[in-house]
Design an enzyme around this catalytic site. Structure first.
Site, PDB file in Angstrom:
ATOM      1  N   TYR A  92       0.824  -1.206   0.000  1.00 47.91           N
ATOM      2  CA  TYR A  92       0.000   0.000   0.000  1.00 47.91           C
ATOM      3  C   TYR A  92       0.858   1.256   0.000  1.00 47.91           C
ATOM      4  CZ  TYR A  92      -4.215   2.665   1.417  1.00 47.91           C
ATOM      5  OH  TYR A  92      -5.290   3.511   1.480  1.00 47.91           O
ATOM      6  N   SER A 187       1.305  -7.802   1.807  1.00 45.49           N
ATOM      7  CA  SER A 187       0.353  -6.804   2.274  1.00 45.49           C
ATOM      8  C   SER A 187      -0.647  -6.482   1.163  1.00 45.49           C
ATOM      9  CB  SER A 187       1.103  -5.574   2.787  1.00 45.49           C
ATOM     10  OG  SER A 187       0.236  -4.722   3.501  1.00 45.49           O
ATOM     11  N   GLN A 188      -0.749  -5.229   0.716  1.00 49.22           N
ATOM     12  CA  GLN A 188      -1.636  -4.956  -0.407  1.00 49.22           C
ATOM     13  C   GLN A 188      -1.269  -5.832  -1.598  1.00 49.22           C
ATOM     14  OE1 GLN A 188      -3.047  -0.903  -2.366  1.00 49.22           O
ATOM     15  NE2 GLN A 188      -1.036  -1.468  -3.158  1.00 49.22           N
ATOM     16  N   ASP A 273       0.434  -9.239  14.024  1.00 51.22           N
ATOM     17  CA  ASP A 273       0.194  -8.295  12.937  1.00 51.22           C
ATOM     18  C   ASP A 273      -1.097  -7.529  13.195  1.00 51.22           C
ATOM     19  OD1 ASP A 273      -0.153  -6.942  10.559  1.00 51.22           O
ATOM     20  OD2 ASP A 273       0.235  -8.676   9.279  1.00 51.22           O
ATOM     21  N   HIS A 303       3.610  -6.674  11.191  1.00 52.43           N
ATOM     22  CA  HIS A 303       3.308  -6.713   9.764  1.00 52.43           C
ATOM     23  C   HIS A 303       4.537  -6.969   8.898  1.00 52.43           C
ATOM     24  CE1 HIS A 303       0.633  -6.351   6.445  1.00 52.43           C
ATOM     25  NE2 HIS A 303       1.192  -5.250   5.957  1.00 52.43           N
TER      26      HIS A 303
END
Length: 322
Positions: A92, A187-188, A273, A303
């Site tokens: 992101y 992640s994203q 996370d 994360h």
């Protein structure tokens, strides 16, 4: 923060309560058909990088709406036959950056394509070069609520469509082997990888790390960390729109793409996370439809997940796949 989500034994059994819309498949079929009405127009322009072990191509292709999307294709120097292909999606706020930031996969003898994420590239890294020319209804700053008024307008409709077209563009180069294509991202990027895994039927594998964009109803109420918090802050102002917002998000939930996954998969999750809570990751993993799947769990990580240890796990996992 120490463990805040479900215990590991419960995570391994956890199933999301998010329901896929009845027209989920029709929505995505129509979306991709509309995108493919535009010529892919993939262009690969050589870049002088001063790197001697790889060759880099500056890529432009037509994504959602025919809009130009950028990427880098990195090939081992001297490659003269089709290579296994790794297509990577970014976290992101990041952009494709500079070519020398993406040397891992080409150094293993594979072709590597990294997609620039439209409208992003200004939060970390060395920047991006792909605009998002589509406007939208009022949104909270960020990307999570852009176009949340309707599935047709939502930001990730464009981003996920770009990602499918990115696979098609990378596969169109003569030095990539379409039959040995793996999608990866964290992640994203992991959430986009799940979408691609559910929309592209013939991948050799997918490897989503600590994936974002999964189990929206739980994520939006379990963590107050951004980016999920953008949803709550939007609804704090737009009172009474929760049901409508969740309906839109249901078309983009990694859990529903996972239920359509048709390739071997290697996931990772981190039990501390707070950005992508482990239950949301396990919701997608437990829904993944292909029987060849595994998940690496990092007990005391946030994360950042497995970091270089997860990279090593992916290198081992990928030996027999691409």
């Amino acid at each position: 923060m120490a463990l805040f989500d479900l215990p590991l034994d419960e995570l391994r059994e956890y199933r999301s309560e998010s329901a896929a819309p009845d027209d989920f498949d029709a929505f995505w079929s129509k979306t991709l058909d509309e995108a493919r009405a535009h010529d892919l127009d993939a262009r690969f322009d050589p870049v002088d990088t001063e790197l001697s072990t790889v060759r880099v191509l500056d890529v432009t292709f037509a994504g959602f709406g025919g809009h130009p999307v950028k990427g880098w294709l990195t090939l081992p120097a001297g490659a003269d036959a089709p290579l296994p292909l790794v297509v990577e999606f970014l976290g992101y706020g990041g952009g494709r950056g500079l070519p020398h930031e993406h040397l891992l996969w080409a150094s293993t003898g594979r072709a590597h394509f990294v997609m620039d994420t439209r409208g992003q590239g200004s939060a970390w890294g060395a920047g991006g070069g792909t605009a998002d020319p589509v406007g939208g209804a009022p949104a909270y700053p960020g990307f999570m609520t852009r176009g949340i008024d309707a599935p047709e307008n939502y930001y990730y409709r464009r981003a996920f469509t770009d990602a499918v077209r990115a696979v098609e563009a990378a596969r169109s180069h003569p030095l990539t082997d379409a039959s040995r294509t793996v999608a990866v991202g964290a992640s994203q990027g992991g959430g986009i990888t799940l979408a691609v895994g559910g929309l592209v039927p013939d991948l050799a594998g997918v490897a989503p790390d600590v994936p974002f964009l999964c189990d929206f109803p739980r994520a939006a109420t379990l963590t107050d960390r951004h980016p999920y918090r953008e949803i709550g802050l939007y609804l704090k102002t737009h009172r009474g729109r929760t049901e409508d917002a969740l309906r839109t998000l249901s078309y983009f939930d990694g859990v529903h793409f996972a239920a359509r996954g048709r390739a071997p998969a290697l996931f990772s999750a981190a039990l501390e996370d707070q950005t992508c809570p482990p239950s949301t990751v396990f919701a997608a993993f437990n829904a993944w439809a292909h029987e060849d799947k595994a998940i690496e769990v990092y007990d005391f990580n946030d994360h950042e997940g497995g970091g270089p240890f997860q990279v090593a796990a992916k290198l081992r996992w990928m030996r027999s796949r691409a």
